[in-house]
Design an enzyme around this catalytic site. Structure first.
Site, PDB file in Angstrom:
ATOM      1  N   ASN A 273       0.860  -1.183   0.000  1.00 26.69           N
ATOM      2  CA  ASN A 273       0.000   0.000   0.000  1.00 26.69           C
ATOM      3  C   ASN A 273       0.898   1.235   0.000  1.00 26.69           C
ATOM      4  O   ASN A 273       1.468   1.586   1.033  1.00 26.69           O
ATOM      5  CB  ASN A 273      -0.905  -0.028   1.245  1.00 26.69           C
ATOM      6  CG  ASN A 273      -1.748   1.221   1.363  1.00 26.69           C
ATOM      7  OD1 ASN A 273      -1.876   1.994   0.406  1.00 26.69           O
ATOM      8  ND2 ASN A 273      -2.341   1.422   2.527  1.00 26.69           N
ATOM      9  N   TRP A 274       0.996   1.879  -1.163  1.00 24.20           N
ATOM     10  CA  TRP A 274       1.924   3.016  -1.280  1.00 24.20           C
ATOM     11  C   TRP A 274       1.341   4.304  -0.702  1.00 24.20           C
ATOM     12  O   TRP A 274       2.030   5.320  -0.668  1.00 24.20           O
ATOM     13  CB  TRP A 274       2.311   3.227  -2.749  1.00 24.20           C
ATOM     14  CG  TRP A 274       3.131   2.115  -3.327  1.00 24.20           C
ATOM     15  CD1 TRP A 274       3.654   1.042  -2.672  1.00 24.20           C
ATOM     16  CD2 TRP A 274       3.534   1.973  -4.700  1.00 24.20           C
ATOM     17  NE1 TRP A 274       4.359   0.238  -3.547  1.00 24.20           N
ATOM     18  CE2 TRP A 274       4.307   0.787  -4.794  1.00 24.20           C
ATOM     19  CE3 TRP A 274       3.336   2.717  -5.854  1.00 24.20           C
ATOM     20  CZ2 TRP A 274       4.864   0.339  -6.000  1.00 24.20           C
ATOM     21  CZ3 TRP A 274       3.893   2.280  -7.061  1.00 24.20           C
ATOM     22  CH2 TRP A 274       4.645   1.102  -7.119  1.00 24.20           C
ATOM     23  N   LYS A 275       0.075   4.265  -0.319  1.00 25.76           N
ATOM     24  CA  LYS A 275      -0.594   5.458   0.244  1.00 25.76           C
ATOM     25  C   LYS A 275      -0.347   6.660  -0.675  1.00 25.76           C
ATOM     26  O   LYS A 275      -0.234   6.495  -1.878  1.00 25.76           O
ATOM     27  CB  LYS A 275      -0.115   5.722   1.680  1.00 25.76           C
ATOM     28  CG  LYS A 275      -0.197   4.479   2.554  1.00 25.76           C
ATOM     29  CD  LYS A 275      -0.085   4.784   4.012  1.00 25.76           C
ATOM     30  CE  LYS A 275       0.005   3.482   4.779  1.00 25.76           C
ATOM     31  NZ  LYS A 275      -0.229   3.633   6.197  1.00 25.76           N
TER      32      LYS A 275
ATOM     33  N   HIS B 100      -9.902   0.909   4.782  1.00 25.10           N
ATOM     34  CA  HIS B 100      -8.609   1.129   5.438  1.00 25.10           C
ATOM     35  C   HIS B 100      -8.828   2.091   6.623  1.00 25.10           C
ATOM     36  O   HIS B 100      -9.632   3.010   6.533  1.00 25.10           O
ATOM     37  CB  HIS B 100      -7.605   1.714   4.439  1.00 25.10           C
ATOM     38  CG  HIS B 100      -6.205   1.718   4.966  1.00 25.10           C
ATOM     39  ND1 HIS B 100      -5.765   2.669   5.867  1.00 25.10           N
ATOM     40  CD2 HIS B 100      -5.163   0.878   4.761  1.00 25.10           C
ATOM     41  CE1 HIS B 100      -4.503   2.414   6.179  1.00 25.10           C
ATOM     42  NE2 HIS B 100      -4.115   1.321   5.524  1.00 25.10           N
TER      43      HIS B 100
ATOM     44  N   GLU C 131      -7.253   4.517   7.684  1.00 23.23           N
ATOM     45  CA  GLU C 131      -7.070   5.953   7.383  1.00 23.23           C
ATOM     46  C   GLU C 131      -8.324   6.519   6.716  1.00 23.23           C
ATOM     47  O   GLU C 131      -8.671   7.678   6.913  1.00 23.23           O
ATOM     48  CB  GLU C 131      -5.817   6.154   6.513  1.00 23.23           C
ATOM     49  CG  GLU C 131      -4.549   5.970   7.352  1.00 23.23           C
ATOM     50  CD  GLU C 131      -3.331   5.457   6.608  1.00 23.23           C
ATOM     51  OE1 GLU C 131      -3.289   5.538   5.368  1.00 23.23           O
ATOM     52  OE2 GLU C 131      -2.407   4.960   7.288  1.00 23.23           O
TER      53      GLU C 131
ATOM     54  N   GLU D 230      -5.826  -5.235  10.360  1.00 18.52           N
ATOM     55  CA  GLU D 230      -4.847  -4.181  10.606  1.00 18.52           C
ATOM     56  C   GLU D 230      -5.174  -3.474  11.921  1.00 18.52           C
ATOM     57  O   GLU D 230      -6.017  -2.568  11.950  1.00 18.52           O
ATOM     58  CB  GLU D 230      -4.890  -3.158   9.463  1.00 18.52           C
ATOM     59  CG  GLU D 230      -4.556  -3.744   8.110  1.00 18.52           C
ATOM     60  CD  GLU D 230      -3.953  -2.687   7.206  1.00 18.52           C
ATOM     61  OE1 GLU D 230      -2.795  -2.866   6.819  1.00 18.52           O
ATOM     62  OE2 GLU D 230      -4.615  -1.692   6.928  1.00 18.52           O
TER      63      GLU D 230
ATOM     64  N   GLY E 290       1.725   2.207  10.698  1.00 15.15           N
ATOM     65  CA  GLY E 290       2.625   3.348  10.564  1.00 15.15           C
ATOM     66  C   GLY E 290       3.259   3.798  11.869  1.00 15.15           C
ATOM     67  O   GLY E 290       3.873   4.858  11.933  1.00 15.15           O
TER      68      GLY E 290
ATOM     69  N   SER F 282       2.859  -2.259  10.379  1.00 21.14           N
ATOM     70  CA  SER F 282       4.319  -2.251  10.566  1.00 21.14           C
ATOM     71  C   SER F 282       4.961  -3.609  10.277  1.00 21.14           C
ATOM     72  O   SER F 282       5.926  -3.991  10.946  1.00 21.14           O
ATOM     73  CB  SER F 282       4.692  -1.745  11.961  1.00 21.14           C
ATOM     74  OG  SER F 282       4.195  -0.428  12.155  1.00 21.14           O
TER      75      SER F 282
ATOM     76  N   GLY G 200       2.614  -1.169   4.361  1.00 22.34           N
ATOM     77  CA  GLY G 200       2.679   0.254   4.045  1.00 22.34           C
ATOM     78  C   GLY G 200       4.127   0.669   3.852  1.00 22.34           C
ATOM     79  O   GLY G 200       4.731   0.428   2.802  1.00 22.34           O
ATOM     80  N   GLY G 201       4.711   1.255   4.888  1.00 20.31           N
ATOM     81  CA  GLY G 201       6.066   1.814   4.805  1.00 20.31           C
ATOM     82  C   GLY G 201       7.091   0.908   4.147  1.00 20.31           C
ATOM     83  O   GLY G 201       7.845   1.352   3.261  1.00 20.31           O
TER      84      GLY G 201
END
Ligand code: PEP
Length: 264
Positions: free
Chosen positions: A9-11, A95, A97, A167, A173, A212, A233-234
């Site tokens: 997930n590159w956000k 998600h 967010e 999640e 994150g 994470s 993500g990251g």
């Protein structure tokens, strides 16, 4: 056996140049005999470029969001049919967010899940509790509500064509990760909850862990029996860590396969 899935997930990250470099670096070292399904989820504006760059590879790409319906006066929104035209196969729904920053409620998330299926896309439904909800002992209640709001709109059969990502919000994150045991317990709960409606679907559905996940902790999480992959993500923004997680998934899958054979 459920085929593992590693999704990046590159956000809201990346420029055209960075996307080109990242995909180039992933392709350069991507195992040609991969038994893991790999998916990247760029921003909408990078989808066309990603489509070109991933031509003739086995790496799929998806979107991070969609809106309901196939067209209409919804300024700023994107329909599932538009994504499908670009070769998109998967889309994130729910998600954390989107739930927290964009105030997406259960009913809208359920409608988006249905819209994804109607457009021929595979929804990846994200569920998870906040830190306070965990501390208050209501993790299972929250996740049940997140699942049931969808089941009551689409019926359980829709989950045959879906993926779930557990999640924990407190782990996204933040650098905090659920322990493999904590994650496994919730994954098993999700499967059991779906099994109350339909055992076959519960057994077959892939449940990813997200929060994470990185090269250092992927192997222990992916070794858990009900963890079928990761939503990253990251660590998906760097080819080396993303590839290391894919490698961990390959190994975990092999080991689970061996265990199944030994057990039968
Ligand atoms: C995510 O965005 O779904 C996620 C899990 O992010 P991170 O890996 O950075 O925690």
């Amino acid at each position: 056996m459920r085929k593992p899935l590693i999704a990046g997930n590159w956000k809201m990250h990346g420029s055209l140049n960075q996307v080109q470099t990242l995909i180039g670096d992933i392709k350069a070292k991507f195992p040609t005999d991969s038994t893991t399904q790999v998916l990247v989820l760029p921003t909408f504006v990078h989808l066309s470029l990603v489509q070109q760059l991933l031509k003739n590879t086995t790496i799929s790409y998806g979107a991070q969001n969609l809106y309901v319906g196939s067209s209409g006066a919804f300024t700023g929104e994107v329909a599932g049919a538009m994504l499908k035209e670009l070769g998109v196969t998967h889309v994130l729904v729910g998600h954390s967010e989107r739930r927290s920053i964009f105030h997406e409620e259960l009913a809208l998330i359920a409608a988006k899940f249905k819209a994804a299926l109607d457009a021929g896309l595979t929804p990846i439904l994200c569920v998870g509790e906040t830190q306070t909800e965990r501390e208050n002992g209501i993790t299972e209640k929250i996740i049940s509500e997140q699942l049931d709001s969808i089941i009551s709109l689409t019926g359980i059969a829709a989950f045959q064509r879906a993926i779930i990502a557990y999640e924990p919000v407190w782990a996204i994150g933040t650098g905090l990760t659920a322990t493999p045991e904590q994650a496994q317990a919730v994954h098993a709960f999700i499967r059991q909850h779906l099994a109350q409606n339909k055992v076959d679907i519960a057994k077959a559905i892939r449940i990813l862990y997200g929060g994470s996940m990185k090269a250092e902790n992927a192997a222990s999480l992916l070794a858990m029996p009900d963890i079928d992959g990761g939503l990253i993500g990251g660590a998906s923004l760097e080819a080396s860590s993303f590839l290391a997680i894919i490698h961990a998934a390959e190994q975990a899958f092999q080991r689970k396969n061996e265990l199944t054979k030994e057990g039968s």
